[in-house]
Design a protein around this motif. Structure first.
Motif, PDB file in Angstrom:
ATOM      1  N   MET A  43       6.793  -1.402 -11.276  1.00  0.00           N
ATOM      2  CA  MET A  43       7.250  -2.394 -11.250  1.00  0.00           C
ATOM      3  C   MET A  43       8.060  -2.854 -12.081  1.00  0.00           C
ATOM      4  SD  MET A  43       6.990  -3.306  -8.136  1.00  0.00           S
ATOM      5  CE  MET A  43       6.492  -2.000  -7.368  1.00  0.00           C
ATOM      6  N   ARG A  44       7.821  -2.066 -13.546  1.00  0.00           N
ATOM      7  CA  ARG A  44       8.569  -2.560 -14.668  1.00  0.00           C
ATOM      8  C   ARG A  44       9.062  -2.525 -14.413  1.00  0.00           C
ATOM      9  NH1 ARG A  44       3.110  -2.835 -16.785  1.00  0.00           N
ATOM     10  NH2 ARG A  44       3.520  -0.617 -17.778  1.00  0.00           N
ATOM     11  N   GLN A  45       9.460  -0.964 -13.930  1.00  0.00           N
ATOM     12  CA  GLN A  45      11.002  -0.159 -13.715  1.00  0.00           C
ATOM     13  C   GLN A  45      12.048  -0.627 -13.088  1.00  0.00           C
ATOM     14  OE1 GLN A  45      10.127   3.971 -12.871  1.00  0.00           O
ATOM     15  NE2 GLN A  45       9.674   4.509 -14.994  1.00  0.00           N
ATOM     16  N   ILE A  46      11.586  -1.308 -11.572  1.00  0.00           N
ATOM     17  CA  ILE A  46      12.418  -2.324 -11.028  1.00  0.00           C
ATOM     18  C   ILE A  46      13.241  -3.443 -11.654  1.00  0.00           C
ATOM     19  CG2 ILE A  46      12.746  -3.381  -8.987  1.00  0.00           C
ATOM     20  CD1 ILE A  46      10.305  -1.362  -8.054  1.00  0.00           C
ATOM     21  N   ASP A  47      11.829  -3.626 -12.172  1.00  0.00           N
ATOM     22  CA  ASP A  47      12.548  -4.868 -13.321  1.00  0.00           C
ATOM     23  C   ASP A  47      13.540  -5.709 -14.266  1.00  0.00           C
ATOM     24  OD1 ASP A  47      11.517  -8.311 -13.002  1.00  0.00           O
ATOM     25  OD2 ASP A  47      11.418  -8.058 -15.392  1.00  0.00           O
ATOM     26  N   GLY A 104       2.139   9.341  -5.602  1.00  0.00           N
ATOM     27  CA  GLY A 104       2.166  10.444  -6.091  1.00  0.00           C
ATOM     28  C   GLY A 104       3.807  10.849  -6.661  1.00  0.00           C
ATOM     29  N   LEU A 105       4.457   9.918  -7.880  1.00  0.00           N
ATOM     30  CA  LEU A 105       5.282   9.703  -8.860  1.00  0.00           C
ATOM     31  C   LEU A 105       4.300   9.994  -9.956  1.00  0.00           C
ATOM     32  CD1 LEU A 105       7.690   7.485  -7.832  1.00  0.00           C
ATOM     33  CD2 LEU A 105       7.344   9.898  -8.017  1.00  0.00           C
ATOM     34  N   ASN A 106       2.980   9.984  -9.928  1.00  0.00           N
ATOM     35  CA  ASN A 106       1.892   9.840 -11.888  1.00  0.00           C
ATOM     36  C   ASN A 106       2.573   8.952 -11.648  1.00  0.00           C
ATOM     37  OD1 ASN A 106       1.060  12.317 -10.570  1.00  0.00           O
ATOM     38  ND2 ASN A 106       2.089  13.766 -11.562  1.00  0.00           N
ATOM     39  N   ILE A 107       2.221   7.772 -11.176  1.00  0.00           N
ATOM     40  CA  ILE A 107       2.798   6.827 -12.400  1.00  0.00           C
ATOM     41  C   ILE A 107       1.993   5.289 -11.662  1.00  0.00           C
ATOM     42  CG2 ILE A 107       4.759   6.980 -13.458  1.00  0.00           C
ATOM     43  CD1 ILE A 107       6.293   5.021 -11.386  1.00  0.00           C
ATOM     44  N   SER A 108       1.847   3.830 -12.756  1.00  0.00           N
ATOM     45  CA  SER A 108       1.162   3.670 -12.558  1.00  0.00           C
ATOM     46  C   SER A 108       1.409   2.120 -11.463  1.00  0.00           C
ATOM     47  CB  SER A 108       0.523   2.599 -12.941  1.00  0.00           C
ATOM     48  OG  SER A 108       1.581   2.130 -13.754  1.00  0.00           O
ATOM     49  N   LEU A 109       1.419   2.136 -10.601  1.00  0.00           N
ATOM     50  CA  LEU A 109       2.188   0.303  -9.621  1.00  0.00           C
ATOM     51  C   LEU A 109       2.921  -0.678 -10.457  1.00  0.00           C
ATOM     52  CD1 LEU A 109       3.098  -0.615  -7.297  1.00  0.00           C
ATOM     53  CD2 LEU A 109       0.851  -1.426  -6.863  1.00  0.00           C
ATOM     54  N   ALA A 110       1.772  -0.593 -11.298  1.00  0.00           N
ATOM     55  CA  ALA A 110       2.193  -1.835 -13.009  1.00  0.00           C
ATOM     56  C   ALA A 110       4.048  -1.013 -13.125  1.00  0.00           C
ATOM     57  CB  ALA A 110       1.780  -1.407 -13.214  1.00  0.00           C
ATOM     58  N   SER A 149       1.014  -1.049   0.618  1.00  0.00           N
ATOM     59  CA  SER A 149       0.225  -0.057   0.499  1.00  0.00           C
ATOM     60  C   SER A 149       1.011   1.366   0.150  1.00  0.00           C
ATOM     61  CB  SER A 149      -1.049   0.123   1.273  1.00  0.00           C
ATOM     62  OG  SER A 149      -0.515  -0.179   2.279  1.00  0.00           O
ATOM     63  N   VAL A 150       1.873   1.493   0.921  1.00  0.00           N
ATOM     64  CA  VAL A 150       3.062   2.357   0.841  1.00  0.00           C
ATOM     65  C   VAL A 150       3.144   2.191  -1.071  1.00  0.00           C
ATOM     66  CG1 VAL A 150       5.173   3.587   1.586  1.00  0.00           C
ATOM     67  CG2 VAL A 150       3.248   2.901   2.736  1.00  0.00           C
ATOM     68  N   LEU A 151       3.786   1.338  -1.257  1.00  0.00           N
ATOM     69  CA  LEU A 151       4.345   1.702  -2.742  1.00  0.00           C
ATOM     70  C   LEU A 151       3.027   2.206  -3.899  1.00  0.00           C
ATOM     71  CD1 LEU A 151       6.472  -1.733  -3.401  1.00  0.00           C
ATOM     72  CD2 LEU A 151       7.570   0.406  -2.820  1.00  0.00           C
TER      73      LEU A 151
END
Length: 84
Positions: A71-75, A62-68, A54-56
């Motif tokens: 996650m893709r950027q992290i991947d 707040g960063l104006n991007i989807s959680l998905a 939920s924090v993510l």
């Protein structure tokens, strides 16, 4: 390189920091936009904290991007480390 917990946390922090910098936001501004404490954001960006789902989601908002997308950027960062 294997995907251990610390590597994941570092990549998470880098993805958040990179997006925040791209938006030219300070940690304090992101904290206000996401409702997450500035010190906690700092610790996440430095790979020292493991935030809840939920924090993510709040940070992604707040960063104006989807959680998905976050996650893709992290991947992608993890894949780059493995290819290195």
């Amino acid at each position: 390189m294997k995907r251990d917990r610390q590597t994941l946390l570092i990549c998470l922090g880098q993805a958040i920091s990179s997006r925040r910098d791209k938006l030219r936001l300070t940690q304090a501004e992101l904290a206000i936009r996401s409702g997450v404490d500035r010190a906690f954001i700092s610790n996440i960006e430095n790979g020292k904290r493991n935030p809840s789902f939920s924090v993510l989601a709040d940070i992604a908002k707040g960063l104006n991007i989807s959680l998905a997308l976050l996650m893709r950027q992290i991947d992608r960062q993890l894949q780059e480390l493995e290819d290195f």
